[in-house]
Write a protein that holds these residues in place. Structure first.
Motif, mmCIF file in Angstrom:
data_model
loop_
_atom_site.group_PDB
_atom_site.id
_atom_site.type_symbol
_atom_site.label_atom_id
_atom_site.label_comp_id
_atom_site.label_asym_id
_atom_site.label_seq_id
_atom_site.Cartn_x
_atom_site.Cartn_y
_atom_site.Cartn_z
ATOM 1 N N LEU A 164 27.936 44.677 38.158
ATOM 2 C CA LEU A 164 28.343 44.503 36.771
ATOM 3 C C LEU A 164 28.578 43.022 36.457
ATOM 4 C CD1 LEU A 164 30.939 47.408 36.454
ATOM 5 C CD2 LEU A 164 28.470 47.486 36.092
ATOM 6 N N ASP A 165 28.377 42.664 35.183
ATOM 7 C CA ASP A 165 28.664 41.288 34.798
ATOM 8 C C ASP A 165 30.184 41.086 34.735
ATOM 9 O OD1 ASP A 165 29.663 42.109 32.250
ATOM 10 O OD2 ASP A 165 27.654 42.024 31.390
ATOM 11 N N ALA A 166 30.592 39.820 34.550
ATOM 12 C CA ALA A 166 32.010 39.473 34.680
ATOM 13 C C ALA A 166 32.886 40.263 33.719
ATOM 14 C CB ALA A 166 32.193 37.973 34.459
ATOM 15 N N LYS A 167 32.470 40.392 32.455
ATOM 16 C CA LYS A 167 33.286 41.092 31.461
ATOM 17 C C LYS A 167 33.424 42.568 31.811
ATOM 18 C CE LYS A 167 33.733 41.882 26.479
ATOM 19 N NZ LYS A 167 33.136 41.648 25.146
ATOM 20 N N LEU A 168 32.316 43.199 32.237
ATOM 21 C CA LEU A 168 32.365 44.616 32.597
ATOM 22 C C LEU A 168 33.186 44.844 33.860
ATOM 23 C CD1 LEU A 168 28.778 45.944 31.839
ATOM 24 C CD2 LEU A 168 30.922 46.707 30.803
ATOM 25 N N ARG A 169 33.141 43.873 34.776
ATOM 26 C CA ARG A 169 33.960 44.015 35.988
ATOM 27 C C ARG A 169 35.430 44.092 35.634
ATOM 28 N NH1 ARG A 169 30.441 40.349 38.562
ATOM 29 N NH2 ARG A 169 31.920 38.624 38.341
#
Length: 352
Positions: A164-169
């Motif tokens: 996942l990308d940083a925001k989704l993480r």
């Protein structure tokens, strides 16, 4: 619900040792994180618990049952992997329902359990879609719901946020924390990301080369690392580690002198201190060196300074304004210092 006990488990392939004599007691409902670099043995440990990897030595107990010889399907454990493992030809509803069909759960229970799991991960509006029509974060939530719907004795999660990308993480990490609070199911979580470990875990197992280096709550590991490996692995940036000599409570090295250390040892040691514990001063202090790099982080400013062969990280306020090459004067308070012996193990001050 079940407690999990690992009793001296090892995994070897010929002369290579993946996990070496690991003993752990994981109480019922605990959220335990296995943390370490690639190849440290954390995923191998999880795979042995799941039954996906053979145990060379030792015993694995789930509750009052020794499960070394049980097939994965008979261990009543749900796994969530880095790869979502969804069936592309099935809808979200059918993907979540699939474990119930496989385990021959009575059909009249399926809909209620699927809807309950979907609601927990906020997927009720996506149940008719297929995985190809979902984002990465939504696919991971389907994988979580599929694990939840089984109502297992324990969850095993192997780097579930890595894709996942940083925001989704960040948002999915919060969701996992909330799910654990709601479900109160024993959870073992594997990651190389220390932020995930610090924010999710009741306890963290820091591993290196198949050996548990420290087992403790996150803040204890941060505040009192057991050795130089843990000190260098936990923290962003990692703890500064300077080699030198200590005598009479005074540490000396070619770049640093710290007096008033409450440690009675004498001889060669490694002194550790964190970037946020360094005080930038206008003059004096016990450390002076030119700025090597500057990073403006918004809420703070990170400096790297080079003192002979040592690169040292300092954290200052957001208004701090220094140029590369400019000399920084800093003070490292003795109370913020950690002392490690020649073997790399922590040396405790009296009374601690």
């Amino acid at each position: 619900m079940a407690e999990i006990n690992l009793k001296g488990i090892s995994r070897r392939w010929g002369d290579f040792v993946g996990v070496d004599d690991l003993t752990l007691h994981i109480p019922d409902r605990e959220f335990l994180v296995l943390l370490g670099p690639s190849g440290c043995g954390k995923s191998t440990t999880m795979r042995m618990i799941a039954g996906l990897e053979e145990v060379t030595e030792g015993e694995i107990w789930l509750g009052d049952k020794m499960v070394n010889r049980l097939e994965p399907k008979d261990r009543d454990i749900s796994m969530v992997f880095q790869s979502y493992g969804l069936y592309p030809n099935m809808t979200v509803y059918e993907n979540i329902r699939f474990p119930l069909r496989i385990r021959k759960v009575p059909k009249d229970q399926h809909h209620e359990r699927v809807m309950k799991a979907a609601e927990m991960v906020e997927l009720t509006g996506f149940l008719d879609r297929r995985p190809a029509a979902l984002s990465g974060g939504q696919r991971q939530r389907v994988a979580l719901a599929r694990a939840i719907v089984r109502e297992p004795n324990a969850f095993l999660m192997d780097e579930p946020l890595s894709n996942l990308d940083a925001k989704l993480r960040v948002s999915t990490r919060a969701q996992i924390a909330n799910l654990h609070h709601t479900l109160k199911t024993t959870t073992i979580y594997v990651t190389h990301d220390q932020v995930e470990a610090m924010t999710l875990a009741d306890r963290v197992v820091v591993m290196n080369k198949g050996v548990a280096q420290q087992v403790a709550p996150p803040m204890e590991i941060y505040d009192r690392p057991a050795n130089t490996f843990v000190a260098s692995f936990i923290g962003a940036p990692a703890m500064n580690l300077i080699e030198g000599e200590i005598a009479g409570g005074t540490f000396t090295s070619p770049v640093l002198r710290v007096e008033g250390l409450p440690h009675p040892v004498s001889g060669p040691v490694t002194l550790g201190f964190r970037a946020e514990d360094v005080e930038v001063v206008s003059e004096g202090g016990n450390l002076s060196a030119p700025v090597y790099s500057v990073e403006k982080l918004g809420d703070s400013t990170m400096f790297a300074i080079r003192a002979k062969e040592d690169m040292i990280a300092l954290k200052a306020g957001k208004a701090a304004d220094m140029e590369i090459g400019e000399t920084v004067h800093a003070r490292i308070p003795p109370g913020a210092c950690h002392v490690f012996g020649p073997d790399g193990q922590r040396v405790e001050a009296p009374g601690l």
